[in-house]
Design an enzyme around this catalytic site. Structure first.
Site, short mmCIF file in Angstrom:
data_model
loop_
_atom_site.label_atom_id
_atom_site.label_comp_id
_atom_site.label_asym_id
_atom_site.label_seq_id
_atom_site.Cartn_x
_atom_site.Cartn_y
_atom_site.Cartn_z
N GLY A 1 -19.01 7.05 -1.06
CA GLY A 1 -17.88 7.41 -1.92
C GLY A 1 -17.99 6.68 -3.24
O GLY A 1 -19.08 6.22 -3.63
N GLY B 1 -21.38 5.34 4.02
CA GLY B 1 -20.36 5.94 3.14
C GLY B 1 -20.76 5.84 1.69
O GLY B 1 -20.97 4.75 1.16
N VAL C 1 -17.20 3.73 -4.33
CA VAL C 1 -17.77 2.38 -4.31
C VAL C 1 -19.12 2.36 -3.60
O VAL C 1 -20.08 1.76 -4.09
CB VAL C 1 -16.80 1.38 -3.65
CG1 VAL C 1 -17.41 -0.02 -3.60
CG2 VAL C 1 -15.46 1.34 -4.40
N LYS D 1 0.84 -1.20 0.00
CA LYS D 1 0.00 0.00 0.00
C LYS D 1 0.87 1.24 0.00
O LYS D 1 1.96 1.22 0.56
CB LYS D 1 -0.88 0.03 1.27
CG LYS D 1 -2.13 0.86 1.13
CD LYS D 1 -3.21 0.04 0.43
CE LYS D 1 -4.55 0.70 0.38
NZ LYS D 1 -5.58 -0.25 -0.08
N1 PHE Z 1 -8.04 0.32 -3.68
C1 PHE Z 1 -8.09 -1.02 -4.15
C2 PHE Z 1 -8.11 -2.02 -2.99
O1 PHE Z 1 -7.97 -1.66 -1.85
C3 PHE Z 1 -6.85 -1.25 -4.82
C4 PHE Z 1 -6.52 -1.55 -6.15
C5 PHE Z 1 -5.20 -1.70 -6.28
C6 PHE Z 1 -7.37 -1.75 -7.21
C7 PHE Z 1 -4.68 -2.05 -7.46
C8 PHE Z 1 -6.86 -2.11 -8.38
C9 PHE Z 1 -5.52 -2.26 -8.52
O2 PHE Z 1 -8.30 -3.19 -3.22
#
Ligand code: PHE
Length: 368
Positions: free
Chosen positions: A193, A191, A195, A85
């Site tokens: 956002g 939330g 998603v 991350k």
């Molecule tokens: N934010 C997405 C997750 O937490 C991360 C993601 C990373 C999506 C790489 C696609 C590619 O899963």
């Protein structure tokens, strides 16, 4: 006399992560943190979060937790990737989205840090970043998912994450409500956002009895549009509902909150929902089914890797997202059989896949 460092001593260390970069961006002067939790199954993958923290160390703690969650997410989804991350820890006085020159500077700083990891980590979008930001990172690093389609990426991951959440909610709907599904079920989305909003829309289409909230009062318009009840964000988590869908920032399920919950099940896309791992047992004891967040939220990386690494057709990539439902069914079946929490069952699958030892390093993995 010298004492050899034994392997056991190394295993006993409380540093779980393979590698962490903390640096002040050369261009932006902002704190940039890249955490590589594990490359046991392949290069680490995990989005780039751009968020405000009281201190950069809070951002570090977040990166450590979130990257470990990504290892579990990728493994449980059967991907040959590990977990990582990026956190750009904005000081309290800087408000996202940042002015364009600074935003560009920090994204190029992130790209430089990704390159320093030499293929051990790939990024993607996360809270506070977009597909356009992935294009900027892509100017200086090829190790980035979800660039726009016309640039060879798989585009916005949010619709696929939302599709995975819905697939998991349908599993819970069948299991908990005797096959009656989601229609007329009371479902609360916390939330709205990227998603969360899409999940709420799907649920409205599925005929759920929907309640929603967001810390941003302007999002109330979405509730009106979907004929959903709007809840006060301060008390929404403990509202009387069938299924709770956490879709905001993590850490909201604390002991105090769990003792007051009035729901039968929880399944949502927010990463790291539990304030600490013991919360899973507390939920289990209370008879609340918690579908592990690292499974429910995997649709985004499943889709991105299916398209960008495996070159799957859109239909096949979508089917792989839907397969998360089968994995959740497996997890819930194991949990029921062994009288454990779903988290315990899922963790067992993750550990079997990541291996306690004999880690496969990522050197033999081919970058996209
Ligand atoms: N934010 C997405 C997750 O937490 C991360 C993601 C990373 C999506 C790489 C696609 C590619 O899963």
């Amino acid at each position: 006399m010298t004492t050899a460092v034994t392997r056991d001593a190394a295993i006993g260390s409380d540093l779980d992560h393979e590698e962490v970069i903390v640096r002040r961006g050369a261009r932006s002067r902002l704190p940039i943190i890249l955490a590589v939790h594990s490359t046991a199954r392949g290069p680490a993958i995990g989005g780039c979060r751009l968020w405000r923290y009281t201190q950069w160390r809070d951002g570090l703690a977040d990166a450590l937790r979130l990257s470990a969650g990504m290892t579990a997410k990728a493994a449980l989804a059967g991907l040959h990737f590990g977990g990582g991350k990026t956190v750009v820890a904005l000081p309290a006085q800087l408000r996202p989205p940042l002015e364009p020159a600074l935003r560009r500077a920090v994204l190029l700083d992130v790209a430089e840090a990704i390159e320093a990891l030499d293929g051990r980590y790939f990024t993607g979008p996360d809270v506070g970043t977009t597909v356009a930001d992935m294009t900027t990172i892509g100017e200086a690093s090829s190790r980035v998912f979800c660039r726009p389609r016309h640039l060879g990426g798989s585009g916005d991951s949010s619709p696929h994450t939302a599709a995975g959440v819905l697939a998991c909610l349908r599993v819970l709907g069948e299991l908990l409500f005797d096959g009656a599904g989601l229609r007329n079920r009371r479902i609360t989305v916390i939330g709205l956002g990227h998603v969360g909003e899409l999940v709420a829309r799907h649920l409205a289409d599925a005929g759920a009895d929907l309640a929603v909230t967001d810390i941003e009062p302007g999002r109330r318009e979405i509730a009106t549009e979907l004929a959903a009840r709007w809840l006060d964000p301060a008390t929404a988590l403990t509202t009387d509902t069938d299924v709770l869908v956490p879709a905001a920032l993590g850490g909201q399920l604390t002991e105090r909150v769990v003792s007051r919950l009035r729901c039968a099940a929880i399944a949502g896309p927010a990463n790291n929902q539990l304030a600490h791992p013991g919360i899973a047992e507390q939920l289990h004891t209370r008879g609340i089914v918690w579908a592990p967040d690292y499974l429910v939220s995997a649709g985004g990386i499943v889709h991105a890797t299916a398209v960008e690494i495996d070159h799957d057709s859109p239909a096949r990539a979508e089917r792989r997202v839907q397969d998360l439902a089968a994995t959740l069914t497996e997890v819930l079946t194991i949990a029921r059989r062994n009288h454990t929490s779903p988290e315990h069952a899922a963790r067992g699958l993750v550990e079997a896949r990541t291996g306690q030892d004999g880690r496969r390093r990522c050197a033999d993995h081919h970058a996209p």
